[in-house]
Motif scaffolding. Sequence first.
Motif, PDB file in Angstrom:
ATOM      1  N   GLU A 244       1.005  -1.180   0.024  1.00 37.03           N
ATOM      2  CA  GLU A 244      -0.099   0.020  -0.173  1.00 37.03           C
ATOM      3  C   GLU A 244       0.869   1.076  -0.010  1.00 37.03           C
ATOM      4  OE1 GLU A 244      -3.121   0.315  -0.563  1.00 37.03           O
ATOM      5  OE2 GLU A 244      -2.925  -2.112  -0.948  1.00 37.03           O
ATOM      6  N   GLN A 245       1.876   1.342   0.808  1.00 35.10           N
ATOM      7  CA  GLN A 245       2.854   2.520   0.704  1.00 35.10           C
ATOM      8  C   GLN A 245       3.314   2.694  -0.711  1.00 35.10           C
ATOM      9  OE1 GLN A 245       3.567   4.801   2.992  1.00 35.10           O
ATOM     10  NE2 GLN A 245       5.015   5.673   1.655  1.00 35.10           N
ATOM     11  N   GLU A 246       3.686   1.626  -1.291  1.00 33.07           N
ATOM     12  CA  GLU A 246       4.362   1.661  -2.755  1.00 33.07           C
ATOM     13  C   GLU A 246       3.424   2.328  -3.662  1.00 33.07           C
ATOM     14  OE1 GLU A 246       7.909  -1.893  -2.530  1.00 33.07           O
ATOM     15  OE2 GLU A 246       5.663  -2.314  -2.747  1.00 33.07           O
ATOM     16  N   LYS A 247       2.101   1.672  -3.480  1.00 31.90           N
ATOM     17  CA  LYS A 247       1.357   2.222  -4.321  1.00 31.90           C
ATOM     18  C   LYS A 247       1.005   3.865  -4.150  1.00 31.90           C
ATOM     19  CE  LYS A 247      -1.329  -2.112  -4.693  1.00 31.90           C
ATOM     20  NZ  LYS A 247      -2.560  -2.740  -4.318  1.00 31.90           N
ATOM     21  N   THR A 248       1.016   4.210  -2.834  1.00 37.20           N
ATOM     22  CA  THR A 248       0.598   5.498  -2.372  1.00 37.20           C
ATOM     23  C   THR A 248       1.852   6.342  -3.034  1.00 37.20           C
ATOM     24  OG1 THR A 248      -0.406   4.999  -0.676  1.00 37.20           O
ATOM     25  CG2 THR A 248       0.575   7.287  -0.703  1.00 37.20           C
ATOM     26  N   GLU A 249       2.998   5.589  -3.120  1.00 34.72           N
ATOM     27  CA  GLU A 249       4.227   6.709  -3.507  1.00 34.72           C
ATOM     28  C   GLU A 249       4.158   6.670  -5.225  1.00 34.72           C
ATOM     29  OE1 GLU A 249       7.608   4.390  -2.046  1.00 34.72           O
ATOM     30  OE2 GLU A 249       7.324   5.105  -0.081  1.00 34.72           O
ATOM     31  N   MET A 250       3.754   5.503  -5.902  1.00 33.52           N
ATOM     32  CA  MET A 250       3.317   5.878  -7.290  1.00 33.52           C
ATOM     33  C   MET A 250       2.350   6.781  -7.506  1.00 33.52           C
ATOM     34  SD  MET A 250       3.508   1.844  -8.785  1.00 33.52           S
ATOM     35  CE  MET A 250       2.980   0.992  -7.326  1.00 33.52           C
ATOM     36  N   LEU A 251       1.334   6.810  -6.717  1.00 32.68           N
ATOM     37  CA  LEU A 251       0.289   7.649  -7.230  1.00 32.68           C
ATOM     38  C   LEU A 251       0.516   9.180  -6.982  1.00 32.68           C
ATOM     39  CD1 LEU A 251      -2.707   5.725  -5.707  1.00 32.68           C
ATOM     40  CD2 LEU A 251      -2.466   6.097  -8.000  1.00 32.68           C
ATOM     41  N   GLU A 252       1.406   9.350  -6.020  1.00 34.32           N
ATOM     42  CA  GLU A 252       1.914  10.746  -5.819  1.00 34.32           C
ATOM     43  C   GLU A 252       2.925  10.984  -6.754  1.00 34.32           C
ATOM     44  OE1 GLU A 252       3.800  10.324  -1.631  1.00 34.32           O
ATOM     45  OE2 GLU A 252       1.740  10.561  -0.725  1.00 34.32           O
TER      46      GLU A 252
ATOM     47  N   LEU B 108       2.900  10.176  -9.865  1.00 35.01           N
ATOM     48  CA  LEU B 108       2.088  10.370 -11.215  1.00 35.01           C
ATOM     49  C   LEU B 108       1.136  11.747 -10.918  1.00 35.01           C
ATOM     50  CD1 LEU B 108       1.022   9.350 -13.665  1.00 35.01           C
ATOM     51  CD2 LEU B 108      -0.872   7.951 -12.317  1.00 35.01           C
ATOM     52  N   GLU B 109       0.578  11.864 -10.090  1.00 32.10           N
ATOM     53  CA  GLU B 109       0.083  13.000  -9.616  1.00 32.10           C
ATOM     54  C   GLU B 109       1.011  14.429  -9.796  1.00 32.10           C
ATOM     55  OE1 GLU B 109      -3.390  14.870  -6.324  1.00 32.10           O
ATOM     56  OE2 GLU B 109      -1.480  13.888  -5.567  1.00 32.10           O
ATOM     57  N   GLY B 110       2.113  14.268  -9.014  1.00 29.80           N
ATOM     58  CA  GLY B 110       3.102  15.229  -9.317  1.00 29.80           C
ATOM     59  C   GLY B 110       3.675  15.369 -10.640  1.00 29.80           C
ATOM     60  N   ALA B 111       3.848  14.555 -11.295  1.00 29.70           N
ATOM     61  CA  ALA B 111       4.182  14.601 -12.949  1.00 29.70           C
ATOM     62  C   ALA B 111       3.307  15.231 -13.773  1.00 29.70           C
ATOM     63  CB  ALA B 111       4.710  13.101 -13.284  1.00 29.70           C
TER      64      ALA B 111
END
Length: 69
Positions: A53-61, A63-66
């Motif tokens: 779940e932490q890795e998914k959150t990091e990926m989403l963050e 992506l959102e930032g990009a």
Amino acid sequence: MDLNLRAAVIHNITGNTREELEDTIVDAIQTGEEKMLPGLGVLFEIIWNNSSEQEKTEMLEALEGALKK
């Protein structure tokens, strides 16, 4: 013709080294060919399904930032 893209992509990369996987990803992105997008989608699905779940959150963050740039 019954083509299972997901199975074909997985079959083609099973047993690849980390370097080979990276080469596959980089090549697909650099060529910019639309036909490579489904394969990248399969790779992302594998990553997502095997992430915490932490890795998914990091990926989403990331992506959102990009996408805000």
